[in-house]
Design an enzyme around this catalytic site. Structure first.
Site, PDB file in Angstrom:
ATOM      1  N   SER A 254       0.849  -1.190   0.000  1.00 47.24           N
ATOM      2  CA  SER A 254       0.000   0.000   0.000  1.00 47.24           C
ATOM      3  C   SER A 254       0.885   1.240   0.000  1.00 47.24           C
ATOM      4  O   SER A 254       2.108   1.147   0.062  1.00 47.24           O
ATOM      5  CB  SER A 254      -0.898   0.001   1.232  1.00 47.24           C
ATOM      6  OG  SER A 254      -0.114   0.272   2.374  1.00 47.24           O
ATOM      7  N   LYS A 255       0.227   2.368  -0.034  1.00 46.55           N
ATOM      8  CA  LYS A 255       0.908   3.670  -0.053  1.00 46.55           C
ATOM      9  C   LYS A 255       2.041   3.769   0.968  1.00 46.55           C
ATOM     10  O   LYS A 255       3.044   4.433   0.727  1.00 46.55           O
ATOM     11  CB  LYS A 255      -0.107   4.778   0.246  1.00 46.55           C
ATOM     12  CG  LYS A 255      -0.813   5.270  -0.989  1.00 46.55           C
ATOM     13  CD  LYS A 255      -0.034   6.433  -1.605  1.00 46.55           C
ATOM     14  CE  LYS A 255      -0.471   6.758  -3.018  1.00 46.55           C
ATOM     15  NZ  LYS A 255       0.621   6.761  -3.973  1.00 46.55           N
ATOM     16  N   ARG A 256       1.800   3.117   2.121  1.00 48.55           N
ATOM     17  CA  ARG A 256       2.811   3.184   3.190  1.00 48.55           C
ATOM     18  C   ARG A 256       4.175   2.703   2.713  1.00 48.55           C
ATOM     19  O   ARG A 256       5.210   3.067   3.242  1.00 48.55           O
ATOM     20  CB  ARG A 256       2.401   2.270   4.359  1.00 48.55           C
ATOM     21  CG  ARG A 256       1.510   2.904   5.361  1.00 48.55           C
ATOM     22  CD  ARG A 256       1.209   1.959   6.495  1.00 48.55           C
ATOM     23  NE  ARG A 256       0.743   0.665   6.041  1.00 48.55           N
ATOM     24  CZ  ARG A 256       1.358  -0.472   6.291  1.00 48.55           C
ATOM     25  NH1 ARG A 256       2.472  -0.486   6.983  1.00 48.55           N
ATOM     26  NH2 ARG A 256       0.861  -1.615   5.844  1.00 48.55           N
ATOM     27  N   GLY A 258       5.456   3.152  -0.187  1.00 50.52           N
ATOM     28  CA  GLY A 258       6.026   3.980  -1.257  1.00 50.52           C
ATOM     29  C   GLY A 258       5.093   3.964  -2.452  1.00 50.52           C
ATOM     30  O   GLY A 258       3.890   3.789  -2.298  1.00 50.52           O
TER      31      GLY A 258
END
Ligand code: GLU
Length: 501
Positions: A254-256, A258
């Site tokens: 996920s976005k976490r 990168g």
């Protein structure tokens, strides 16, 4: 005649293309191309989330960037169109009616809130929290009464309630589902739109799809799809569920972690061929240690049987390393073509480049080729080739530029360069070594301050070769400017890391 292999990539147009989607598209493409089959692009926009032209463009753009093409799709048509599900609603409705008439599906008047409430109760009782089939046995009168209350029905499919459903997956092997655990899924929503379950099953058959290759997240849905195919008397395609892609902490990517959309990788300066190669190694390996492989070789060696079951970890460091390897292997002239737009976008070079100036750019690209890992790197690491407006890094300030002895070295070096008749790597080297000898210094004590002054950094390619790619006047001016700033005490380390070693 052997069967014509047909795969499909079936994204929902959500406005971005997650690397997981690109991965699925890539594996469908590889399998089809390896077998001389066809790739269908089908847009699954039944999730009232309206498909916009932009969302479609994002999908097309991501696929094209990676070099994944398709043989049939919304933009190019084909014998099984339309290829956008919202344009196929009649077909779904017809199939749903067929199921209802045959007693294989039923109208359900429960509201989502009621279903949810009852699920909670079942959960609290330790029961599987599935839809409790309350509307399965409604009579026509019951239905009329519920309608009169103003309730709009959805339609649910009657799943088997005993026995097992077995998925024979090419990658995951045999997976057994207990029919008792799966509630009756909605196949037609109140809105008249089908759910994904019905639409994929109907379309996979209508489009003669032979192989459904998709993410492992869809594996549990396959029990529903197999039963729906049976009820509709449709053939079962073969299934291959690709391993999940996890972040480095082994949680869902996920976005976490990168960048997660394909186009973000383009924006970061990745080469599409490197990304292609990197993605294919998430879940597939050629069976030996080889990692960098040209596209044609990947296509010819690919097989679903060689895919792993286990989830793969998206290792950003490896992606970067691989991109660097691709950049190293490229012809400098080709790499310069790829780097050029980045430099233009950064305002460092003109868009129209000809003759000598092109050759000059190729030399710069070649000089940095061993070090740069991303196309974008050239706009930072090589910035000083294109402008006098570069930063003096703190390491350069601390080690050399903030030292008294440096001023003299830089000034004398400027004089030495100015006096040269010819400006080439040999004459530059002789001035530098000559000055070091004259001043009783090691060559490094001249080379390093010179690099720090002319490039603002402490590391980089061969200094002699770098200097001659700059105009001699510019080099002299930079040396003098830096000497002046140093003398005036303007080159002390700055910012948060000023004291760090
Ligand atoms: N539209 C589905 C998704 O984006 C894919 C369905 C499938 O591959 O069967 O997850």
């Amino acid at each position: 005649m052997s069967e014509q292999i047909r795969t499909r990539f079936a994204p929902s147009p959500t406005g971005s293309m997650h690397v997981g989607n690109a991965h699925t598209a890539l594996f469908n493409w590889l399998f089809a191309r390896n077998n001389g089959g066809a790739v269908v692009l089908r847009i699954e926009d039944t999730d009232e989330l309206r498909s916009t032209p932009e969302a479609l463009d994002v999908i097309y753009g991501g696929l094209k960037w990676l070099g994944i093409d398709w043989d049939e799709g919304p933009d190019i048509g084909g014998p099984y169109g339309p290829y956008i599900q919202s344009q196929r609603l009649e077909l779904y409705e017809q199939k749903v009616n067929e199921l209802v008439e045959q007693g294989k599906a039923y109208r359900c008047y429960c509201t989502p809130e009621e279903v949810q409430q009852r699920r909670e109760i079942m959960r609290a009782q330790g029961l599987p929290p599935k839809y409790d089939s309350r509307c399965r046995t409604l009579t026509e009168e019951d239905c009329a009464e519920l309608s009169a209350e103003g309730r709009q029905p959805c339609t649910r499919f009657k799943m088997k309630q005993t026995g097992n459903t077995i998925v024979n997956d090419i990658i995951q092997g045999e997976v057994v589902y207990d029919n008792n655990l799966c509630g009756d899924p909605v196949i037609l929503k109140q809105s008249g739109f089908p759910t994904f379950h019905l639409a994929v099953v109907v379309d996979d058959a209508a489009m003669s799809i032979t192989h459904v290759i998709r993410g492992a997240g869809h594996l549990p849905n396959t029990q529903i799809h197999l039963q729906l195919q049976e009820a509709l008397e449709l053939p079962h395609p073969r299934y291959a569920h690709l391993p999940l892609i996890l972040g480095e902490d082994r949680t869902k990517l996920s976005k976490r972690h990168g960048a997660v959309s394909v186009m973000e990788y383009q924006e970061l300066g990745y080469l599409p061929e490197a990304m292609f190669n990197f993605l294919v190694l998430l879940g597939w390996s050629p069976g030996d240690e080889q990692e960098i492989m040209p596209r044609d070789e990947i296509v010819s060696r690919f097989s679903l049987e060689a895919c792993n079951k286990a989830a793969s970890v998206f290792d950003l460091k490896k992606a970067e390393w691989m991109n660097g390897e691709y950049m190293k292997q490229m012809e400098p002239a080709e790499l310069a073509e790829r780097v050029h737009p980045w430099l233009v976008a950064a305002g460092l070079i003109e868009e129209e480049l000809f003759g000598k100036r092109w050759q000059w750019l190729i030399k710069i690209v070649e000089l940095m080729q061993e070090r740069a890992k991303l196309l974008k790197t050239y706009t930072t690491w090589a910035r000083y080739f294109f402008t006098d407006d570069y930063e003096y890094e703190n390491r350069a300030r601390k080690k050399w530029l903030n030292k008294e002895a440096t001023v003299d070295v830089l000034e004398r070096l400027g004089d030495g360069f100015e006096a040269l008749d010819e400006w080439n790597a040999e004459t530059v080297e002789s001035v530098i070594r000559g000055l070091a000898e004259e001043m009783g210094l090691s060559a490094g004590k001249v080379i390093h301050p010179c690099r720090a002054a002319v490039t603002g950094t402490t590391i980089g390619p061969s200094l002699f070769h770098l200097l001659v790619l700059l105009a001699r006047d510019d080099v002299v001016a930079r040396l003098r400017r830096t000497a002046r700033l140093s003398r005036d005490g303007e080159l002390a380390p700055t910012g948060d890391d000023a004291d760090e070693e």
